[in-house]
Design a protein around this motif. Structure first.
Motif, mmCIF file in Angstrom:
data_model
loop_
_atom_site.group_PDB
_atom_site.id
_atom_site.type_symbol
_atom_site.label_atom_id
_atom_site.label_comp_id
_atom_site.label_asym_id
_atom_site.label_seq_id
_atom_site.Cartn_x
_atom_site.Cartn_y
_atom_site.Cartn_z
ATOM 1 N N GLY A 1 0.518 -1.144 -0.022
ATOM 2 C CA GLY A 1 0.017 -0.058 -0.058
ATOM 3 C C GLY A 1 0.735 1.213 0.084
ATOM 4 N N GLY A 2 1.869 1.494 0.843
ATOM 5 C CA GLY A 2 2.884 2.488 0.661
ATOM 6 C C GLY A 2 3.347 2.785 -0.466
ATOM 7 N N ALA A 3 3.883 1.714 -1.183
ATOM 8 C CA ALA A 3 4.641 1.782 -2.503
ATOM 9 C C ALA A 3 3.635 2.197 -3.517
ATOM 10 N N ARG A 4 2.322 1.718 -3.504
ATOM 11 C CA ARG A 4 1.282 2.480 -4.214
ATOM 12 C C ARG A 4 0.786 3.883 -4.107
ATOM 13 N N TYR A 5 0.928 4.072 -2.905
ATOM 14 C CA TYR A 5 0.833 5.581 -2.470
ATOM 15 C C TYR A 5 1.715 6.498 -2.992
ATOM 16 N N LEU A 6 3.091 6.150 -2.822
ATOM 17 C CA LEU A 6 4.180 6.972 -3.134
ATOM 18 C C LEU A 6 4.140 7.130 -4.602
ATOM 19 N N ARG A 7 3.587 5.955 -5.361
ATOM 20 C CA ARG A 7 3.764 6.077 -6.830
ATOM 21 C C ARG A 7 2.633 6.929 -7.159
ATOM 22 N N SER A 8 1.476 7.022 -6.505
ATOM 23 C CA SER A 8 0.373 7.686 -6.910
ATOM 24 C C SER A 8 0.623 9.164 -6.717
ATOM 25 N N LEU A 9 1.380 9.541 -5.636
ATOM 26 C CA LEU A 9 1.747 11.022 -5.369
ATOM 27 C C LEU A 9 2.711 11.460 -6.515
ATOM 28 N N GLU A 10 3.585 10.570 -6.792
ATOM 29 C CA GLU A 10 4.590 10.880 -7.835
ATOM 30 C C GLU A 10 3.929 11.528 -9.315
ATOM 31 N N GLN A 11 2.922 10.423 -9.414
ATOM 32 C CA GLN A 11 2.064 10.664 -10.880
ATOM 33 C C GLN A 11 1.227 11.877 -10.733
ATOM 34 N N ARG A 12 0.845 12.101 -9.572
ATOM 35 C CA ARG A 12 -0.088 13.371 -9.493
ATOM 36 C C ARG A 12 0.719 14.750 -9.457
ATOM 37 N N LEU A 13 2.068 14.665 -9.447
ATOM 38 C CA LEU A 13 2.793 15.896 -9.594
ATOM 39 C C LEU A 13 2.811 16.471 -11.011
ATOM 40 N N PRO A 14 2.931 17.666 -11.230
ATOM 41 C CA PRO A 14 3.088 18.425 -12.600
ATOM 42 C C PRO A 14 4.100 17.770 -13.370
ATOM 43 N N LYS A 15 3.849 17.532 -14.642
ATOM 44 C CA LYS A 15 5.023 16.936 -15.602
ATOM 45 C C LYS A 15 6.491 17.831 -15.547
ATOM 46 N N SER A 16 6.198 19.184 -15.125
ATOM 47 C CA SER A 16 7.422 20.037 -15.223
ATOM 48 C C SER A 16 8.528 19.809 -14.159
ATOM 49 N N ILE A 17 8.036 18.792 -13.085
ATOM 50 C CA ILE A 17 8.971 18.537 -12.338
ATOM 51 C C ILE A 17 9.484 17.115 -12.825
ATOM 52 N N THR A 18 10.896 17.061 -12.682
ATOM 53 C CA THR A 18 11.604 15.880 -13.585
ATOM 54 C C THR A 18 12.550 15.149 -12.620
ATOM 55 N N GLY A 19 12.943 14.198 -12.820
ATOM 56 C CA GLY A 19 13.981 13.353 -12.300
ATOM 57 C C GLY A 19 13.610 13.191 -10.964
ATOM 58 N N LYS A 20 15.181 13.244 -10.069
ATOM 59 C CA LYS A 20 15.160 13.266 -8.739
ATOM 60 C C LYS A 20 14.206 14.150 -7.913
ATOM 61 N N ASP A 21 14.137 15.448 -8.609
ATOM 62 C CA ASP A 21 13.461 16.360 -7.876
ATOM 63 C C ASP A 21 11.835 15.769 -7.675
ATOM 64 N N ARG A 22 11.377 15.147 -8.833
ATOM 65 C CA ARG A 22 10.040 14.491 -8.726
ATOM 66 C C ARG A 22 9.907 13.657 -7.595
ATOM 67 N N LEU A 23 11.012 12.845 -7.499
ATOM 68 C CA LEU A 23 10.954 11.693 -6.474
ATOM 69 C C LEU A 23 11.050 12.238 -4.998
ATOM 70 N N TYR A 24 11.864 13.352 -4.769
ATOM 71 C CA TYR A 24 12.025 14.018 -3.540
ATOM 72 C C TYR A 24 10.625 14.599 -3.329
ATOM 73 N N MET A 25 10.108 15.299 -4.073
ATOM 74 C CA MET A 25 8.704 15.994 -3.659
ATOM 75 C C MET A 25 7.680 15.224 -3.492
ATOM 76 N N ALA A 26 7.837 13.959 -4.196
ATOM 77 C CA ALA A 26 6.785 12.965 -3.813
ATOM 78 C C ALA A 26 6.881 12.236 -2.424
ATOM 79 N N MET A 27 8.021 12.212 -1.897
ATOM 80 C CA MET A 27 8.423 11.838 -0.695
ATOM 81 C C MET A 27 7.922 12.701 0.446
ATOM 82 N N ALA A 28 8.216 14.010 -0.026
ATOM 83 C CA ALA A 28 7.784 15.074 0.804
ATOM 84 C C ALA A 28 6.370 15.020 1.037
#
Length: 467
Positions: free
Chosen positions: A336-363
């Motif tokens: 569940g946690g993995a799916r939730y982290l992935r869903s957060l990453e997918q909902r971020l704007p496409k303008s956020i890329t690479g490691k920045d996208r991952l770090y913001m999803a974790m935040a």
């Protein structure tokens, strides 16, 4: 420079050795199979000196042929007889017969390390009463012999058939009280041997260098020196040092002893679940494990005062959205946690890329997506880039200040927490990456061996006091 003082061998002309290498289209390198030099990682060959060797071969436009079947005392003899060069954490030593050394690559500072719990040694005199070990053929044994000339009562053990991890294991287990190693080696390995402490440095630093056979001309040596000077001036050498030998200061964030203890005792029970969840959601399993450690210290029964529960600390509404009906079940929580982290990453704007996208999803996993968007808005107001984590992390703590959060859609948040949250996960991930890529050469953590397990291979010769 040292080489400017060396005469050209009468046996061959200056460029002949280099020309041989270019004509045969490969360079033969004598090395050692160690975590700090060269080893097979999950993505293929890796290691600090392997990176240098590979780049030097590319610089020459030839293939790289490695012979890694040596211990520390055999490499130099193999260079004299067989190879084009040697690269195996070799100390620069112009007194060695039949060899020519390159320019220094980086310093090698001898260091005394000791087992936690004994009286810390602070001087050479303190070593006299201790069981001390080192590795022969690495330069630290030479340092000990030089010290013995001034302190004839000094005695130690040395081995030519073990590597740094085995030596530190002997200290951790109590077979040895202390060891003499290089500071950079210990900086890397200390994560996996929290029972071993650094003591004091011994003498002046030596220099790591490459070795070449004498009598073959200086063309190849000079080309190696040009290559090494180039990567030093470009900053590449420093970047490789940081990548492979790490930074001491991140230990303060990790809590290394507690983390390694939990990695031995708890993580093996959940590692396969993290791997399954990572494969299903496109993550590195070690990243998910690092998130799980930050959330619960891998405790499947963890519960916070705010009602989040389980190994991945899911809220009740989030668990419901993910189809998790038992938050205390490790498998459901991790997936569940993995799916939730992935869903957060997918909902971020496409303008956020690479490691920045991952770090913001974790935040967002920590503080919520709404508050993350608020921090991005503040970042824009302050002239920063809302698509770059470094800028957004500066704005997140402002969600705690009234003058800022009153302007946001979602209001107050403990914005400093996600900054620490992401930082810690990155540090835990670093440690797990070191462990994973070591292929069990650093520490028996991956093999699930008893904590007091000591590798059976390797023996010592005793160097007695001088009479």
């Amino acid at each position: 420079m040292l080489l400017a003082m060396l005469p050209v061998s009468p046996d061959r002309q200056p460029g002949e050795h280099l020309q041989d290498v270019l004509e045969r289209d490969f360079i033969s390198v004598q090395t050692r199979n160690t975590p700090t030099t060269y080893y097979e990682g999950r993505q293929g060959p890796t290691g600090f000196e392997y990176e240098l060797m590979r780049r030097f071969a590319d610089h020459l436009g030839v293939s790289l042929a490695l012979n890694d079947g040596h211990n520390s005392s055999e490499v130099l003899d193999a260079v004299r007889k067989q190879g084009d060069m040697g690269a195996a954490a070799l100390p620069l030593d112009p007194s060695r017969d039949g060899l020519i050394f390159s320019r220094p690559i980086m310093p090698l500072q001898p260091l005394v390390v000791y087992r936690r719990g004994i009286t810390p040694p602070e001087s050479i005199a303190d070593l006299v009463e201790l069981e001390v070990g080192t590795l022969s053929g690495t330069g630290t044994d030479t340092v000990m012999r030089e010290l013995q000339a001034e302190h004839p009562e000094l005695s130690w053990k040395e081995s030519n058939d073990m590597e740094i991890a085995s030596l530190l294991s002997r200290v951790a287990s109590g077979e040895l009280d202390a060891a003499v190693v290089y500071q950079r080696q210990f900086r890397l390995n200390r994560l996996f041997f929290p029972e071993v402490e650094d003591g004091f440095t011994l003498g002046k630093p030596l220099s790591l260098a490459w070795a070449f056979p004498a009598g073959q001309g200086l063309g190849l040596v000079r080309e190696a020196n040009r290559f090494l000077a180039d990567i030093q001036s470009s900053g590449l050498l420093q970047r490789l040092e940081t990548r492979y030998f790490g930074r001491d200061n991140y230990l303060e964030y990790v809590g290394a002893r507690t983390f390694i203890k939990h990695a031995k005792q708890r993580l093996p029970d959940y590692a396969e679940l993290f791997r399954e969840a990572a494969r299903a959601n496109g993550f590195d399993w070690k990243l998910l494990a690092a998130v799980g450690y930050q959330e619960s210290h891998w405790d499947p029964k963890a519960t916070s005062p705010t009602g989040v529960r389980g190994l991945m600390m899911l809220t009740l509404p989030t668990a419901g959205d993910l189809g998790v009906d038992n938050r205390l079940d490790p498998e459901q929580s991790i997936k569940g946690g993995a799916r939730y982290l992935r869903s957060l990453e997918q909902r971020l704007p496409k303008s956020i890329t690479g490691k920045d996208r991952l770090y913001m999803a974790m935040a967002a996993y920590n503080v919520g997506l709404g508050h993350l968007y608020d921090a991005r808005d503040i970042t824009k107001q302050r002239g920063g880039n809302p698509n770059v984590w470094v800028d957004v992390r500066r704005s997140l703590p402002l969600l705690q200040e009234k003058q800022w959060y009153e302007q946001t859609r979602h209001g107050y948040a403990r914005g400093g927490e996600p900054v620490v949250y992401v930082r810690n996960i990155r540090r835990y991930y670093e440690v797990l990456t070191y462990v994973d890529r070591s292929q069990e050469q650093f520490h028996p953590i991956n093999a699930r061996l008893p904590e007091d397990a000591v590798p059976s291979s390797g023996s010592f010769d005793v160097i007695p006091p001088r009479s």
